[in-house]
Design a protein around this motif. Structure first.
Motif, PDB file in Angstrom:
ATOM      1  N   THR A 217       0.923  -1.258   0.058  1.00 54.72           N
ATOM      2  CA  THR A 217      -0.090  -0.099   0.182  1.00 54.72           C
ATOM      3  C   THR A 217       0.911   1.271   0.105  1.00 54.72           C
ATOM      4  N   THR A 218       0.593   2.307  -0.844  1.00 59.53           N
ATOM      5  CA  THR A 218       1.378   3.444  -1.040  1.00 59.53           C
ATOM      6  C   THR A 218       0.301   4.595  -0.750  1.00 59.53           C
ATOM      7  N   LEU A 219       0.225   5.582  -0.009  1.00 63.10           N
ATOM      8  CA  LEU A 219      -0.499   6.688   0.071  1.00 63.10           C
ATOM      9  C   LEU A 219       0.440   7.980   0.116  1.00 63.10           C
ATOM     10  N   ASN A 220       0.131   8.783  -0.910  1.00 60.62           N
ATOM     11  CA  ASN A 220       0.808  10.403  -1.022  1.00 60.62           C
ATOM     12  C   ASN A 220      -0.114  11.124  -0.017  1.00 60.62           C
ATOM     13  N   THR A 221       0.802  11.579   0.940  1.00 59.87           N
ATOM     14  CA  THR A 221       0.406  12.253   1.881  1.00 59.87           C
ATOM     15  C   THR A 221      -0.363  13.589   1.991  1.00 59.87           C
ATOM     16  N   ASP A 222       0.080  14.055   0.798  1.00 63.97           N
ATOM     17  CA  ASP A 222      -0.260  15.519   0.344  1.00 63.97           C
ATOM     18  C   ASP A 222      -1.855  15.548  -0.114  1.00 63.97           C
ATOM     19  N   THR A 223      -2.322  14.317  -0.440  1.00 64.07           N
ATOM     20  CA  THR A 223      -3.769  14.210  -0.970  1.00 64.07           C
ATOM     21  C   THR A 223      -4.525  13.962   0.229  1.00 64.07           C
ATOM     22  N   VAL A 224      -4.142  14.055   1.522  1.00 66.37           N
ATOM     23  CA  VAL A 224      -4.880  14.011   2.782  1.00 66.37           C
ATOM     24  C   VAL A 224      -4.896  15.248   3.469  1.00 66.37           C
ATOM     25  N   THR A 225      -5.877  16.328   3.048  1.00 61.56           N
ATOM     26  CA  THR A 225      -5.752  17.545   3.999  1.00 61.56           C
ATOM     27  C   THR A 225      -7.286  17.811   4.115  1.00 61.56           C
ATOM     28  N   TYR A 226      -7.774  18.071   5.128  1.00 56.81           N
ATOM     29  CA  TYR A 226      -9.105  18.368   5.621  1.00 56.81           C
ATOM     30  C   TYR A 226      -9.346  19.684   5.108  1.00 56.81           C
ATOM     31  N   PRO A 227     -10.651  19.882   4.970  1.00 55.83           N
ATOM     32  CA  PRO A 227     -11.123  21.467   4.380  1.00 55.83           C
ATOM     33  C   PRO A 227     -10.661  22.577   5.241  1.00 55.83           C
ATOM     34  N   ASP A 228     -10.375  22.044   6.739  1.00 52.50           N
ATOM     35  CA  ASP A 228      -9.929  23.273   7.722  1.00 52.50           C
ATOM     36  C   ASP A 228      -8.298  23.357   7.650  1.00 52.50           C
ATOM     37  N   GLY A 229      -7.800  22.609   6.792  1.00 54.44           N
ATOM     38  CA  GLY A 229      -6.307  22.636   6.661  1.00 54.44           C
ATOM     39  C   GLY A 229      -5.499  21.673   7.516  1.00 54.44           C
ATOM     40  N   ARG A 230      -6.329  21.005   8.378  1.00 58.63           N
ATOM     41  CA  ARG A 230      -5.470  19.927   9.049  1.00 58.63           C
ATOM     42  C   ARG A 230      -4.943  19.017   8.341  1.00 58.63           C
ATOM     43  N   LYS A 231      -3.797  18.433   8.753  1.00 56.59           N
ATOM     44  CA  LYS A 231      -3.412  17.178   8.160  1.00 56.59           C
ATOM     45  C   LYS A 231      -3.004  15.922   8.781  1.00 56.59           C
ATOM     46  N   PRO A 232      -3.632  14.717   8.671  1.00 52.84           N
ATOM     47  CA  PRO A 232      -3.835  13.952   9.867  1.00 52.84           C
ATOM     48  C   PRO A 232      -2.252  13.198   9.947  1.00 52.84           C
ATOM     49  N   PHE A 233      -1.508  13.268   8.846  1.00 52.12           N
ATOM     50  CA  PHE A 233      -0.368  12.511   8.807  1.00 52.12           C
ATOM     51  C   PHE A 233       1.023  13.415   8.567  1.00 52.12           C
ATOM     52  N   ASP A 234       0.773  14.545   9.393  1.00 51.43           N
ATOM     53  CA  ASP A 234       1.979  15.487   9.684  1.00 51.43           C
ATOM     54  C   ASP A 234       2.326  15.234  10.952  1.00 51.43           C
ATOM     55  N   LYS A 235       1.901  14.378  11.850  1.00 50.87           N
ATOM     56  CA  LYS A 235       2.612  13.983  12.889  1.00 50.87           C
ATOM     57  C   LYS A 235       2.734  12.459  13.062  1.00 50.87           C
ATOM     58  N   GLY A 236       3.498  11.770  13.789  1.00 49.52           N
ATOM     59  CA  GLY A 236       3.789  10.361  14.013  1.00 49.52           C
ATOM     60  C   GLY A 236       3.044   9.994  14.672  1.00 49.52           C
ATOM     61  N   GLY A 237       3.144   8.539  15.162  1.00 49.39           N
ATOM     62  CA  GLY A 237       2.238   7.815  15.770  1.00 49.39           C
ATOM     63  C   GLY A 237       2.874   6.753  16.807  1.00 49.39           C
ATOM     64  N   TYR A 238       2.190   6.346  17.750  1.00 48.61           N
ATOM     65  CA  TYR A 238       2.383   5.295  18.656  1.00 48.61           C
ATOM     66  C   TYR A 238       2.252   3.945  18.063  1.00 48.61           C
ATOM     67  N   LEU A 239       3.231   3.053  18.316  1.00 43.13           N
ATOM     68  CA  LEU A 239       3.010   1.564  17.841  1.00 43.13           C
ATOM     69  C   LEU A 239       2.054   0.682  18.748  1.00 43.13           C
ATOM     70  N   ILE A 240       1.365  -0.006  18.219  1.00 41.45           N
ATOM     71  CA  ILE A 240       0.774  -1.128  19.083  1.00 41.45           C
ATOM     72  C   ILE A 240       0.789  -2.446  18.381  1.00 41.45           C
ATOM     73  N   ILE A 241       1.170  -3.355  19.190  1.00 37.33           N
ATOM     74  CA  ILE A 241       1.320  -4.796  18.521  1.00 37.33           C
ATOM     75  C   ILE A 241       0.235  -5.722  19.598  1.00 37.33           C
ATOM     76  N   ASN A 242      -0.510  -6.441  18.885  1.00 35.99           N
ATOM     77  CA  ASN A 242      -1.699  -7.051  19.590  1.00 35.99           C
ATOM     78  C   ASN A 242      -2.350  -8.014  19.020  1.00 35.99           C
ATOM     79  N   THR A 243      -2.936  -9.143  19.769  1.00 33.46           N
ATOM     80  CA  THR A 243      -3.974 -10.138  19.246  1.00 33.46           C
ATOM     81  C   THR A 243      -5.245 -10.031  19.882  1.00 33.46           C
ATOM     82  N   ALA A 244      -6.104  -9.485  19.113  1.00 35.07           N
ATOM     83  CA  ALA A 244      -7.646  -9.680  19.445  1.00 35.07           C
ATOM     84  C   ALA A 244      -8.269 -10.749  19.154  1.00 35.07           C
TER      85      ALA A 244
END
Length: 276
Positions: A217-244
């Motif tokens: 899977t590949t996502l061009n992050t510039d294509t994900v901008t909300y109408p108010d200018g927020r960009k969800p992938f301008d910040k990193g994330g924490y990792l989860i490893i689990n078995t549900a």
């Protein structure tokens, strides 16, 4: 581009050392080889109780986080188990169950480590038992709630889909609470019961997810901008490893207790950046 993935031979799991560099200019920044006998609380925290996924059948417990032969082992058992975060009379769904029919393991770097632009590798052997729902994923550290905050599923597996690997990137449609996503889920021969390298590469322009030597899977992050200018992938994330464990309303079939216990084995987690 969607590429069909083939199971690639990998060295046997066990006590390992991370290379300090990788081809392409990658420099090791953070890793856990799981060569010890207990969880490194400077790098991870256990998730305990009922955390997420309405309809899932598990509660997370400390004793399901184990270490064997230089690996992290998240064990899942069919055993009626008290829920540690049960609160009588609570109006929150995740605090309303006194017991759950399964117990399992989950760890996270929340509050300890954020992954952003870099290469994240997780070498793991996922279970395929009926109802097992293993995942390797990140939640972006935006204060907007889900799915607006952004979620990156490096690997997610539903047992009824056998050798199908889901690699998915979630965000909120138009910045709202309707989930939208980029995903591919090719069939990978020998996905369960074998070690594979699950990875993410994230730079200023793209997020790429893959298995072994294949990009899924590949996502061009510039294509994900909300109408108010927020960009969800301008910040990193924490990792989860689990078995549900699956159940009504989840993406995974209901479990068969006779197929448990099962194990999600993690050989290592390594994070590389381009260095300074």
């Amino acid at each position: 581009m969607l590429l069909l993935c083939l199971s690639l031979p990998l060295a046997a799991a066990g006590k390992s050392q991370a290379p300090k560099t990788l081809p392409g200019g990658w420099v090791l920044e953070w890793n856990d080889e799981f060569n010890g006998s207990k969880l490194d609380l400077k790098k991870w925290q256990p998730e305990l109780g009922v955390i997420r996924n309405v309809g899932a059948a598990q509660t997370y417990t400390q004793d399901c986080i184990q270490f064997k032969n230089g690996m992290l082992v998240l064990k899942t058992e069919a055993k009626e188990t008290p829920v540690s975060n049960f609160k009588p009379g609570s109006n929150k769904w995740f605090e309303q169950r006194k017991t759950m029919p399964y117990k399992s393991g989950s760890i996270t770097t929340q509050g300890l480590k954020t992954f952003f632009h870099g290469r994240l590798e997780v070498r793991a052997n996922i279970p395929g038992n009926k109802g097992a729902w293993p995942a390797i994923w990140l939640i972006c550290e935006n204060p907007w709630g889900w799915p607006q905050c952004g979620e990156i599923d490096i690997m997610e597996h539903a047992s009824q889909q056998h050798d199908m690997c889901h690699a998915t990137i979630h965000w909120g449609k138009n910045g709202g609470d309707q989930d939208t996503y980029a995903t591919h889920h090719p069939k990978i021969n020998g996905l369960t019961g074998n070690f594979h390298l699950y990875w993410m590469e994230w730079d200023e322009k793209q997020i790429r997810l893959g298995v072994d030597k294949q990009t899924i899977t590949t996502l061009n992050t510039d294509t994900v901008t909300y109408p108010d200018g927020r960009k969800p992938f301008d910040k990193g994330g924490y990792l989860i490893i689990n078995t549900a464990v699956g159940g009504p309303g989840t993406m995974t079939e209901a479990p068969d207790a006779s197929q448990y216990p099962c194990q999600f084995q993690v050989d290592y987690v390594r994070y590389y950046t381009k260095g300074k």
